[in-house]
Motif scaffolding. Structure first.
Motif, PDB file in Angstrom:
ATOM      1  N   LYS A 274      50.204  62.237  15.253  1.00 23.77           N
ATOM      2  CA  LYS A 274      49.100  63.161  15.524  1.00 23.77           C
ATOM      3  C   LYS A 274      48.792  64.012  14.298  1.00 23.77           C
ATOM      4  O   LYS A 274      47.636  64.296  13.992  1.00 23.77           O
ATOM      5  CB  LYS A 274      49.412  64.046  16.734  1.00 23.77           C
ATOM      6  N   TYR A 275      49.837  64.427  13.582  1.00 21.91           N
ATOM      7  CA  TYR A 275      49.622  65.193  12.352  1.00 21.91           C
ATOM      8  C   TYR A 275      48.847  64.351  11.334  1.00 21.91           C
ATOM      9  O   TYR A 275      47.869  64.812  10.746  1.00 21.91           O
ATOM     10  CB  TYR A 275      50.966  65.636  11.762  1.00 21.91           C
ATOM     11  N   ASN A 276      49.309  63.109  11.122  1.00 26.00           N
ATOM     12  CA  ASN A 276      48.643  62.230  10.157  1.00 26.00           C
ATOM     13  C   ASN A 276      47.192  61.962  10.545  1.00 26.00           C
ATOM     14  O   ASN A 276      46.307  61.933   9.682  1.00 26.00           O
ATOM     15  CB  ASN A 276      49.398  60.900  10.033  1.00 26.00           C
ATOM     16  N   GLU A 277      46.939  61.750  11.841  1.00 25.37           N
ATOM     17  CA  GLU A 277      45.572  61.498  12.296  1.00 25.37           C
ATOM     18  C   GLU A 277      44.679  62.707  12.053  1.00 25.37           C
ATOM     19  O   GLU A 277      43.547  62.570  11.587  1.00 25.37           O
ATOM     20  CB  GLU A 277      45.562  61.147  13.786  1.00 25.37           C
ATOM     21  N   ARG A 278      45.193  63.883  12.364  1.00 21.43           N
ATOM     22  CA  ARG A 278      44.381  65.099  12.283  1.00 21.43           C
ATOM     23  C   ARG A 278      44.122  65.546  10.845  1.00 21.43           C
ATOM     24  O   ARG A 278      43.016  65.933  10.496  1.00 21.43           O
ATOM     25  CB  ARG A 278      45.084  66.218  13.074  1.00 21.43           C
ATOM     26  N   PHE A 279      45.155  65.494  10.009  1.00 19.97           N
ATOM     27  CA  PHE A 279      45.040  66.082   8.685  1.00 19.97           C
ATOM     28  C   PHE A 279      44.875  65.078   7.543  1.00 19.97           C
ATOM     29  O   PHE A 279      44.559  65.477   6.435  1.00 19.97           O
ATOM     30  CB  PHE A 279      46.248  66.982   8.398  1.00 19.97           C
ATOM     31  N   VAL A 280      45.098  63.798   7.789  1.00 17.98           N
ATOM     32  CA  VAL A 280      44.975  62.823   6.712  1.00 17.98           C
ATOM     33  C   VAL A 280      43.930  61.757   7.043  1.00 17.98           C
ATOM     34  O   VAL A 280      42.932  61.619   6.339  1.00 17.98           O
ATOM     35  CB  VAL A 280      46.335  62.166   6.381  1.00 17.98           C
ATOM     36  N   LEU A 281      44.145  61.002   8.105  1.00 15.90           N
ATOM     37  CA  LEU A 281      43.248  59.878   8.401  1.00 15.90           C
ATOM     38  C   LEU A 281      41.842  60.322   8.798  1.00 15.90           C
ATOM     39  O   LEU A 281      40.898  59.539   8.674  1.00 15.90           O
ATOM     40  CB  LEU A 281      43.856  58.985   9.491  1.00 15.90           C
ATOM     41  N   SER A 282      41.682  61.561   9.256  1.00 20.21           N
ATOM     42  CA  SER A 282      40.353  62.073   9.600  1.00 20.21           C
ATOM     43  C   SER A 282      39.668  62.740   8.403  1.00 20.21           C
ATOM     44  O   SER A 282      38.544  63.209   8.529  1.00 20.21           O
ATOM     45  CB  SER A 282      40.452  63.084  10.746  1.00 20.21           C
ATOM     46  N   ASP A 283      40.350  62.783   7.277  1.00 22.51           N
ATOM     47  CA  ASP A 283      39.798  63.420   6.082  1.00 22.51           C
ATOM     48  C   ASP A 283      38.510  62.730   5.649  1.00 22.51           C
ATOM     49  O   ASP A 283      38.417  61.491   5.646  1.00 22.51           O
ATOM     50  CB  ASP A 283      40.831  63.359   4.946  1.00 22.51           C
ATOM     51  N   ALA A 284      37.514  63.515   5.267  1.00 19.14           N
ATOM     52  CA  ALA A 284      36.196  62.973   4.906  1.00 19.14           C
ATOM     53  C   ALA A 284      36.275  62.015   3.715  1.00 19.14           C
ATOM     54  O   ALA A 284      35.594  60.983   3.701  1.00 19.14           O
ATOM     55  CB  ALA A 284      35.244  64.122   4.593  1.00 19.14           C
ATOM     56  N   GLN A 285      37.115  62.331   2.724  1.00 14.04           N
ATOM     57  CA  GLN A 285      37.242  61.449   1.551  1.00 14.04           C
ATOM     58  C   GLN A 285      37.797  60.080   1.949  1.00 14.04           C
ATOM     59  O   GLN A 285      37.336  59.045   1.475  1.00 14.04           O
ATOM     60  CB  GLN A 285      38.187  62.058   0.517  1.00 14.04           C
ATOM     61  N   ILE A 286      38.793  60.096   2.823  1.00 16.78           N
ATOM     62  CA  ILE A 286      39.422  58.840   3.243  1.00 16.78           C
ATOM     63  C   ILE A 286      38.458  58.020   4.096  1.00 16.78           C
ATOM     64  O   ILE A 286      38.300  56.818   3.883  1.00 16.78           O
ATOM     65  CB  ILE A 286      40.742  59.117   3.984  1.00 16.78           C
ATOM     66  N   MET A 287      37.791  58.681   5.046  1.00 15.77           N
ATOM     67  CA  MET A 287      36.831  57.955   5.888  1.00 15.77           C
ATOM     68  C   MET A 287      35.693  57.402   5.046  1.00 15.77           C
ATOM     69  O   MET A 287      35.211  56.288   5.282  1.00 15.77           O
ATOM     70  CB  MET A 287      36.305  58.866   7.000  1.00 15.77           C
ATOM     71  N   SER A 288      35.278  58.142   4.032  1.00 10.75           N
ATOM     72  CA  SER A 288      34.217  57.670   3.127  1.00 10.75           C
ATOM     73  C   SER A 288      34.691  56.451   2.333  1.00 10.75           C
ATOM     74  O   SER A 288      33.947  55.477   2.158  1.00 10.75           O
ATOM     75  CB  SER A 288      33.830  58.802   2.176  1.00 10.75           C
ATOM     76  N   LYS A 289      35.943  56.489   1.880  1.00 17.10           N
ATOM     77  CA  LYS A 289      36.501  55.361   1.116  1.00 17.10           C
ATOM     78  C   LYS A 289      36.658  54.126   2.000  1.00 17.10           C
ATOM     79  O   LYS A 289      36.365  53.008   1.563  1.00 17.10           O
ATOM     80  CB  LYS A 289      37.852  55.769   0.522  1.00 17.10           C
ATOM     81  N   PHE A 290      37.078  54.331   3.260  1.00 12.25           N
ATOM     82  CA  PHE A 290      37.143  53.212   4.205  1.00 12.25           C
ATOM     83  C   PHE A 290      35.760  52.583   4.371  1.00 12.25           C
ATOM     84  O   PHE A 290      35.602  51.364   4.339  1.00 12.25           O
ATOM     85  CB  PHE A 290      37.655  53.670   5.575  1.00 12.25           C
ATOM     86  N   ALA A 291      34.743  53.427   4.564  1.00 10.41           N
ATOM     87  CA  ALA A 291      33.369  52.938   4.754  1.00 10.41           C
ATOM     88  C   ALA A 291      32.870  52.213   3.510  1.00 10.41           C
ATOM     89  O   ALA A 291      32.237  51.151   3.600  1.00 10.41           O
ATOM     90  CB  ALA A 291      32.441  54.098   5.104  1.00 10.41           C
TER      91      ALA A 291
END
Length: 193
Positions: A118-135
């Motif tokens: 839950k910590y990783n999901e909230r503070f890392v995987l939901s990060d805008a930079q990471i989601m942008s890089k995934f996209a």
């Protein structure tokens, strides 16, 4: 450490649990061997009542959280717990197909009872930079919900030498999958992407 140990052979499991037991028993062994060292322990007093109340509060909070997890297991059967619609349900068989299409795949094995997840999901995987890089990479994001100990997810973990979660794998076409650390950082994930 326990997740690692449970995925190993019997001698490693035994040594790991023996080390944990020794570590937990060492203070008592030290006090029994050197009784005079009791004078270094804190003296009883009002602080013990405050500590008792604090620990009781933590116990009640844990019980409430586990009750919520039980409720989720009874009422939420979707298998996808991410807050973003970008995540799809885990299907190991479809990973090869996505890779053939040239799409990287990121797998997040999580559970409602896993605080680190839950910590990783909230503070890392939901990060805008990471989601942008995934996209940007056109990555397929798969979430494997192991809250109810799904056998297919358990088999998947064992293939990668794991018995516990969190577990993260990043697949890219024509490359071996990259297994990420259990505790993610934004910098670390961006470096892998």
């Amino acid at each position: 450490a326990m997740g690692f140990a449970l995925a190993q052979e019997a001698p490693v499991i035994f040594l790991t649990f023996a080390a944990v037991g020794l570590g937990m028993g060492l203070p008592y062994l030290a006090l029994a061997t050197f009784p005079g060292s009791v004078r270094f322990l804190p003296k009883p007093g009002v602080w013990m009542i405050t500590l008792k109340k604090f620990l009781a509060l933590l116990l009640v909070a844990t019980a409430a959280w586990l009750g919520w997890v039980l409720y989720q297991q009874q009422h939420d059967k979707t298998g996808v717990t991410a807050s973003s619609s970008a995540w799809i349900r885990f299907d190991e068989a479809s990973i090869a197909g996505y890779l053939k299409e040239g799409k990287p795949v990121f797998v997040d094995v999580t559970a409602d009872w896993c605080v680190t997840c839950k910590y990783n999901e909230r503070f890392v995987l939901s990060d805008a930079q990471i989601m942008s890089k995934f996209a940007e990479r056109g990555a397929v994001l798969m979430k494997a919900d192991w809250t109810s100990r799904d056998a297919a997810i358990g088999t998947y973990l064992m293939k990668h030498g794991r018995a516990g979660i969190p577990f993260y794998a990043y697949y890219q076409p024509d490359r071996d999958p990259v297994i990420l650390s259990e505790l993610l950082t934004v910098k670390g994930v961006l470096r892998i992407l």
